[in-house]
Write an enzyme that holds these catalytic residues in place. Structure first.
Site, PDB file in Angstrom:
ATOM      1  N   LEU A  76       4.747  -1.481  74.927  1.00 29.44           N
ATOM      2  CA  LEU A  76       5.855  -2.277  74.401  1.00 29.44           C
ATOM      3  C   LEU A  76       6.833  -2.751  75.482  1.00 29.44           C
ATOM      4  O   LEU A  76       7.890  -3.277  75.169  1.00 29.44           O
ATOM      5  CB  LEU A  76       6.607  -1.522  73.295  1.00 29.44           C
ATOM      6  CG  LEU A  76       5.735  -0.955  72.176  1.00 29.44           C
ATOM      7  CD1 LEU A  76       6.574  -0.144  71.211  1.00 29.44           C
ATOM      8  CD2 LEU A  76       4.983  -2.053  71.467  1.00 29.44           C
ATOM      9  N   CYS A  77       6.497  -2.547  76.746  1.00 30.53           N
ATOM     10  CA  CYS A  77       7.347  -3.001  77.841  1.00 30.53           C
ATOM     11  C   CYS A  77       7.044  -4.472  78.126  1.00 30.53           C
ATOM     12  O   CYS A  77       5.883  -4.852  78.278  1.00 30.53           O
ATOM     13  CB  CYS A  77       7.057  -2.143  79.074  1.00 30.53           C
ATOM     14  SG  CYS A  77       8.298  -2.249  80.335  1.00 30.53           S
ATOM     15  N   HIS A  78       8.082  -5.293  78.182  1.00 31.33           N
ATOM     16  CA  HIS A  78       7.891  -6.723  78.437  1.00 31.33           C
ATOM     17  C   HIS A  78       7.417  -6.962  79.867  1.00 31.33           C
ATOM     18  O   HIS A  78       7.954  -6.355  80.795  1.00 31.33           O
ATOM     19  CB  HIS A  78       9.211  -7.486  78.242  1.00 31.33           C
ATOM     20  CG  HIS A  78       9.658  -7.543  76.830  1.00 31.33           C
ATOM     21  ND1 HIS A  78      10.434  -6.557  76.266  1.00 31.33           N
ATOM     22  CD2 HIS A  78       9.447  -8.461  75.867  1.00 31.33           C
ATOM     23  CE1 HIS A  78      10.682  -6.870  74.995  1.00 31.33           C
ATOM     24  NE2 HIS A  78      10.089  -8.022  74.736  1.00 31.33           N
ATOM     25  N   MET A 116      12.704   0.211  83.552  1.00 30.30           N
ATOM     26  CA  MET A 116      11.371   0.813  83.491  1.00 30.30           C
ATOM     27  C   MET A 116      10.570   0.528  84.757  1.00 30.30           C
ATOM     28  O   MET A 116       9.823   1.381  85.233  1.00 30.30           O
ATOM     29  CB  MET A 116      10.615   0.330  82.254  1.00 30.30           C
ATOM     30  CG  MET A 116      11.222   0.774  80.938  1.00 30.30           C
ATOM     31  SD  MET A 116      11.606   2.548  80.848  1.00 30.30           S
ATOM     32  CE  MET A 116      10.012   3.267  81.137  1.00 30.30           C
ATOM     33  N   GLU A 117      10.761  -0.648  85.337  1.00 28.55           N
ATOM     34  CA  GLU A 117      10.068  -0.986  86.576  1.00 28.55           C
ATOM     35  C   GLU A 117      10.557  -0.111  87.729  1.00 28.55           C
ATOM     36  O   GLU A 117       9.754   0.368  88.535  1.00 28.55           O
ATOM     37  CB  GLU A 117      10.247  -2.473  86.891  1.00 28.55           C
ATOM     38  CG  GLU A 117       9.457  -3.398  85.986  1.00 28.55           C
ATOM     39  CD  GLU A 117      10.005  -3.551  84.569  1.00 28.55           C
ATOM     40  OE1 GLU A 117       9.306  -4.152  83.738  1.00 28.55           O
ATOM     41  OE2 GLU A 117      11.127  -3.081  84.276  1.00 28.55           O
ATOM     42  N   ASP A 131       0.073  13.481  95.738  1.00 22.96           N
ATOM     43  CA  ASP A 131      -1.383  13.371  95.864  1.00 22.96           C
ATOM     44  C   ASP A 131      -1.836  13.519  97.308  1.00 22.96           C
ATOM     45  O   ASP A 131      -2.806  14.217  97.595  1.00 22.96           O
ATOM     46  CB  ASP A 131      -1.855  12.032  95.296  1.00 22.96           C
ATOM     47  CG  ASP A 131      -3.360  11.887  95.386  1.00 22.96           C
ATOM     48  OD1 ASP A 131      -4.083  12.790  94.912  1.00 22.96           O
ATOM     49  OD2 ASP A 131      -3.825  10.871  95.945  1.00 22.96           O
TER      50      ASP A 131
END
Length: 161
Positions: A76-78, A116-117, A131
């Site tokens: 749902l992230c644009h 969010m980015e 990692d």
């Protein structure tokens, strides 16, 4: 605080927020994360002695790539036209605590924010450090992931305490 979750409709269904009526504004978000590690691991990173390569440079590139993939990873992230993504990694020590501190900054001009980015960029950079170093330091921890600044849009500027 909002009265309801923005991505859930009245029937309880997941929805992408409709941003079509929102005005385009300059948007900036800054997110930070920290990877705690042993002093020996921090030394290995600082001396660029890791057999897999330059840990900080590779994590920086991974973070930038992660920001660009955010709508593929977060439902749902644009998808946004990012105009700038920077990811800075810095070795830090203090109080016997060795770490890589990560700061990700994302910018766009658009109808929705880039928090969010920025969070994805910081997360992916931290995961890449983990990692690359997990074979020499199984006790590393990723901590303190959060948005520290956000600018633009109707809600204006937010600066974390």
């Amino acid at each position: 605080m909002a009265d309801k979750l923005s991505h859930i409709d009245a029937g309880g269904n997941a929805v992408m927020v409709d941003i079509s009526a929102k005005a385009e504004t300059a948007r900036i978000a800054v997110a930070k994360a920290r990877v705690l590690m042993s002093a020996a691991t921090a030394r290995l990173i600082a001396e660029r002695g890791h057999k897999k390569g330059d840990v900080l440079a590779i994590a920086q590139l991974a973070g930038i790539m992660g920001a660009k993939k955010t709508p593929d990873l977060i439902p749902l992230c644009h998808p946004l036209p990012l105009t700038s993504v920077t990811v800075d990694l810095e070795l830090a020590d203090g109080d016997g605590l060795d770490a890589v501190d990560i700061t990700a900054t994302c910018k766009t001009t658009g109808k929705t924010g880039v928090e969010m980015e920025a969070l994805t960029a910081a997360s992916v950079a931290a995961l890449t450090v983990f990692d690359m170093c997990k074979a020499v330091d199984k006790g590393m921890q990723i901590t303190d992931l959060r948005v520290t600044r956000k600018e633009g849009g109707k809600s204006g500027t937010f600066v974390a305490d």
